[in-house]
Scaffold this motif. Structure first.
Motif, PDB file in Angstrom:
ATOM      1  N   THR A  57      60.324  19.691  11.140  1.00  0.00           N
ATOM      2  CA  THR A  57      59.981  20.497  10.242  1.00  0.00           C
ATOM      3  C   THR A  57      58.905  21.169  10.860  1.00  0.00           C
ATOM      4  N   SER A  58      58.494  20.764  12.534  1.00  0.00           N
ATOM      5  CA  SER A  58      57.308  21.868  12.750  1.00  0.00           C
ATOM      6  C   SER A  58      57.426  22.316  14.284  1.00  0.00           C
ATOM      7  N   ILE A  59      57.416  23.334  14.938  1.00  0.00           N
ATOM      8  CA  ILE A  59      57.830  23.829  15.963  1.00  0.00           C
ATOM      9  C   ILE A  59      56.159  23.617  16.919  1.00  0.00           C
ATOM     10  N   VAL A  60      55.594  22.975  18.283  1.00  0.00           N
ATOM     11  CA  VAL A  60      54.360  23.796  19.124  1.00  0.00           C
ATOM     12  C   VAL A  60      54.946  24.301  20.372  1.00  0.00           C
ATOM     13  N   TRP A  61      54.384  25.720  21.060  1.00  0.00           N
ATOM     14  CA  TRP A  61      55.354  26.458  21.186  1.00  0.00           C
ATOM     15  C   TRP A  61      53.905  26.121  22.496  1.00  0.00           C
ATOM     16  N   CYS A  62      54.016  25.614  23.544  1.00  0.00           N
ATOM     17  CA  CYS A  62      52.995  25.489  24.723  1.00  0.00           C
ATOM     18  C   CYS A  62      53.640  26.049  25.754  1.00  0.00           C
ATOM     19  N   ILE A  63      53.709  27.057  25.768  1.00  0.00           N
ATOM     20  CA  ILE A  63      54.597  28.332  26.724  1.00  0.00           C
ATOM     21  C   ILE A  63      53.724  28.839  27.776  1.00  0.00           C
ATOM     22  N   GLY A  64      52.442  28.663  26.616  1.00  0.00           N
ATOM     23  CA  GLY A  64      51.405  29.828  27.993  1.00  0.00           C
ATOM     24  C   GLY A  64      51.129  30.396  27.175  1.00  0.00           C
ATOM     25  N   PHE A  65      50.389  31.458  28.187  1.00  0.00           N
ATOM     26  CA  PHE A  65      49.362  33.079  27.628  1.00  0.00           C
ATOM     27  C   PHE A  65      50.141  34.127  28.699  1.00  0.00           C
ATOM     28  N   ARG A  66      49.902  35.524  28.119  1.00  0.00           N
ATOM     29  CA  ARG A  66      49.367  36.308  29.419  1.00  0.00           C
ATOM     30  C   ARG A  66      48.055  36.898  28.867  1.00  0.00           C
ATOM     31  N   PRO A  67      47.665  37.670  29.997  1.00  0.00           N
ATOM     32  CA  PRO A  67      46.637  38.051  30.092  1.00  0.00           C
ATOM     33  C   PRO A  67      47.029  39.989  29.324  1.00  0.00           C
ATOM     34  N   ASN A  68      46.315  40.053  28.942  1.00  0.00           N
ATOM     35  CA  ASN A  68      45.764  40.965  28.276  1.00  0.00           C
ATOM     36  C   ASN A  68      44.622  42.467  28.915  1.00  0.00           C
ATOM     37  N   TYR A  69      45.325  43.546  29.459  1.00  0.00           N
ATOM     38  CA  TYR A  69      44.230  44.306  29.778  1.00  0.00           C
ATOM     39  C   TYR A  69      44.297  45.893  29.837  1.00  0.00           C
ATOM     40  N   ARG A  70      45.119  46.088  28.597  1.00  0.00           N
ATOM     41  CA  ARG A  70      45.254  47.072  27.993  1.00  0.00           C
ATOM     42  C   ARG A  70      43.872  48.073  27.782  1.00  0.00           C
ATOM     43  N   TRP A  71      43.563  47.148  27.583  1.00  0.00           N
ATOM     44  CA  TRP A  71      42.006  48.287  27.660  1.00  0.00           C
ATOM     45  C   TRP A  71      41.023  48.166  28.385  1.00  0.00           C
ATOM     46  N   ILE A  72      42.066  48.538  30.281  1.00  0.00           N
ATOM     47  CA  ILE A  72      41.279  49.031  30.825  1.00  0.00           C
ATOM     48  C   ILE A  72      41.289  50.110  31.457  1.00  0.00           C
ATOM     49  N   ASP A  73      41.633  51.395  31.906  1.00  0.00           N
ATOM     50  CA  ASP A  73      41.896  52.058  32.421  1.00  0.00           C
ATOM     51  C   ASP A  73      41.168  52.262  33.877  1.00  0.00           C
ATOM     52  N   VAL A  74      41.855  51.535  35.193  1.00  0.00           N
ATOM     53  CA  VAL A  74      41.163  51.843  36.302  1.00  0.00           C
ATOM     54  C   VAL A  74      41.971  51.650  37.098  1.00  0.00           C
ATOM     55  N   PRO A  75      42.519  51.654  38.203  1.00  0.00           N
ATOM     56  CA  PRO A  75      43.304  51.380  38.867  1.00  0.00           C
ATOM     57  C   PRO A  75      42.651  50.155  39.897  1.00  0.00           C
ATOM     58  N   VAL A  76      43.598  49.291  39.356  1.00  0.00           N
ATOM     59  CA  VAL A  76      43.323  47.974  40.362  1.00  0.00           C
ATOM     60  C   VAL A  76      44.656  46.966  39.786  1.00  0.00           C
ATOM     61  N   PHE A  77      45.548  47.894  39.461  1.00  0.00           N
ATOM     62  CA  PHE A  77      46.807  46.915  39.228  1.00  0.00           C
ATOM     63  C   PHE A  77      47.870  46.995  39.185  1.00  0.00           C
ATOM     64  N   ASN A  78      48.700  46.338  39.827  1.00  0.00           N
ATOM     65  CA  ASN A  78      50.008  46.707  40.781  1.00  0.00           C
ATOM     66  C   ASN A  78      51.185  46.557  39.975  1.00  0.00           C
ATOM     67  N   GLY A  79      52.178  47.112  40.457  1.00  0.00           N
ATOM     68  CA  GLY A  79      52.924  47.875  39.443  1.00  0.00           C
ATOM     69  C   GLY A  79      53.895  46.822  38.182  1.00  0.00           C
ATOM     70  N   ALA A  80      53.481  45.440  38.674  1.00  0.00           N
ATOM     71  CA  ALA A  80      53.599  44.216  36.855  1.00  0.00           C
ATOM     72  C   ALA A  80      52.731  44.377  36.801  1.00  0.00           C
ATOM     73  N   ASN A  81      51.433  45.039  36.724  1.00  0.00           N
ATOM     74  CA  ASN A  81      50.072  45.003  35.757  1.00  0.00           C
ATOM     75  C   ASN A  81      49.110  43.747  35.890  1.00  0.00           C
ATOM     76  N   LYS A  82      49.585  43.473  36.931  1.00  0.00           N
ATOM     77  CA  LYS A  82      48.326  42.348  37.383  1.00  0.00           C
ATOM     78  C   LYS A  82      47.578  43.057  38.316  1.00  0.00           C
ATOM     79  N   PRO A  83      46.217  42.465  38.033  1.00  0.00           N
ATOM     80  CA  PRO A  83      44.615  43.102  38.602  1.00  0.00           C
ATOM     81  C   PRO A  83      45.624  42.240  40.110  1.00  0.00           C
ATOM     82  N   VAL A  84      45.106  43.316  41.159  1.00  0.00           N
ATOM     83  CA  VAL A  84      44.617  42.977  42.946  1.00  0.00           C
ATOM     84  C   VAL A  84      43.646  42.690  43.135  1.00  0.00           C
TER      85      VAL A  84
END
Length: 415
Positions: A339-366
């Motif tokens: 009757t229930s599902i508990v999702w424990c598969i993690g999180f994704r970072p959210n940096y959409r509000w940052i417009d500074v060239p500090v990310f790689n092609g996968a949108n991960k900070p470097v």
């Protein structure tokens, strides 16, 4: 600068233990700064943990700057309310320039140099920006979850609190990392029938040869190993944490033992279609890999004990208490009473509000040790930013002191 634009030398985004640790050092160095927090200081410990949550690392590793653990149980594991009191005590131990309930909505480069930060409707000009908002902003729930019959209750691990929160019936837990494994135990102890979709998370024993494994690894200087010297280098940042628990004094979390005692184990969840869960045929591989990781850690401890000629009790090798039968039968949720599902598969970072060239092609900070190629732009509190303890109570002070030294241009000793 635009009209009504304010100016301050340093802006820290995030009022958790990472951002406030840096604030502690900047306050000590008398550096003018401000900490923006969209909710309240260190809120995640209160708002995003289940009721029976506890630390999985011993209390002695709690070393926030100027605020080490001083309780009576250094080798114990603080429970949720104790953790909340510990972090609140840290916040109250100094007077951080903290703006709660003030979300940063935009960061861009400033035409005069430095950065333009929009927070709470105000615009700021700053020379230094530190992103200390963590890597766990957006909870991951697969797209097909929206097609599951709404009569089946769904919740992400950050919103799970206790078994009573879920409707009566069996529970499907998806993901076997630290949260998933501990939530399975939490539900199992409440006499709920549980099914677990096992992923690739490794496991580690709580105790080995008379001591907590963490104590052995600390003596072996594992927690001083930097990401630059790690065998996987930056790949260490993508590894899932080992599952173990500090509950009731600490013990192993052995998924095979769960299965022996009635928990249904399945491979990686592939999809749920028409309320039938389909799995990848990888359950045995995941269990074997987790056991191998645990055995390899024990072997490294054995080698250390032998090398240092330490008198320690011996311990028999682990023998699996349960083996999967090799079947990979889909699971009809309703037929299984789920009757229930508990999702424990993690999180994704959210940096959409940052417009500074500090990310790689996968949108991960470097970065290197939190310092990016953009002058005056930093990250703090992320996994393996510098060592295993980065972002944790045990290592955040060292990282914060380092960034304080980069900002001030002088050596800032670790508290």
């Amino acid at each position: 600068m635009t009209q009504n634009e304010k100016s301050i030398p340093v802006i820290i985004v995030g009022g958790g233990q990472a951002g406030l640790s840096l604030s502690w050092y900047l306050c000590r160095e008398k550096v003018d700064h401000i900490v923006f927090e969209s909710k309240t200081a260190c809120h995640s410990w209160d708002d995003e943990r289940w009721d029976n949550f506890c630390l999985v690392t011993p209390n002695w590793q709690c070393e926030l700057p100027g605020h080490p653990y001083k309780g009576k149980d250094p080798h114990g594991f603080m429970v949720k309310q104790e953790i909340i009191e510990y972090v609140k005590g840290f916040v109250n131990s100094f007077n951080p320039p903290l703006r709660e309930h003030t979300a940063v909505t935009s960061i861009t480069r400033h035409e005069a140099g430095g950065y333009r930060v929009v927070a709470g409707g105000e615009t700021w000009h700053t020379k230094h920006v530190v992103i200390a908002s963590g890597a766990y902003q957006d909870a991951v729930i697969p797209g097909y979850a929206s097609a599951i019959d709404p009569s089946i209750f769904q919740v992400h691990s950050q919103d799970y609190r206790n078994a009573a929160q879920l409707p009566e019936g069996a529970v499907l837990v998806v993901g076997s990392g630290q949260s998933g494994a501990q939530i399975v135990e939490d539900l199992f102890l409440e006499k709920r029938k549980v099914h677990l979709c096992v992923g690739s998370a490794p496991r580690v024993s709580r105790f080995y040869r008379g001591r907590d494994v963490v104590d052995w690894l600390a003596d072996m200087h594992f927690y001083d190993l930097t990401v630059d010297n790690h065998p996987l280098r930056e790949g260490a940042r993508d590894k899932t944490n080992h599952y173990v628990t500090g509950r009731n004094g600490g013990h192993d979390l052995d998924l095979r033992l769960f299965a022996k005692e009635g928990v249904g184990l399945h491979g990686t969840l592939e999809t749920i279609r028409d309320e039938v869960a389909h799995f990848l045929p990888d359950l045995k591989q995941h269990l074997d890999d987790a056991d191998k990781t645990n055995a390899d850690i024990k072997k490294s401890i054995d080698a250390y004990i032998a090398r240092e000629n330490i008198n320690a009790p011996t311990e028999a090798p682990y023998v699996p208490v349960w083996e999967p039968d090799g079947s990979n039968t889909p699971l009809d949720l309703k037929a299984a009473g789920i009757t229930s599902i508990v999702w424990c598969i993690g999180f994704r970072p959210n940096y959409r509000w940052i417009d500074v060239p500090v990310f790689n092609g996968a949108n991960k900070p470097v970065w290197h040790r939190g310092v990016t190629d953009a002058p005056g732009f930093y990250f703090l509190g992320l996994p393996w930013l510098h060592t295993w303890g980065s972002g944790r109570f045990s290592g955040i002070s060292r990282d914060a002191a380092w960034l304080a030294s980069q900002i001030t241009g002088k050596d800032v000793p670790v508290a």
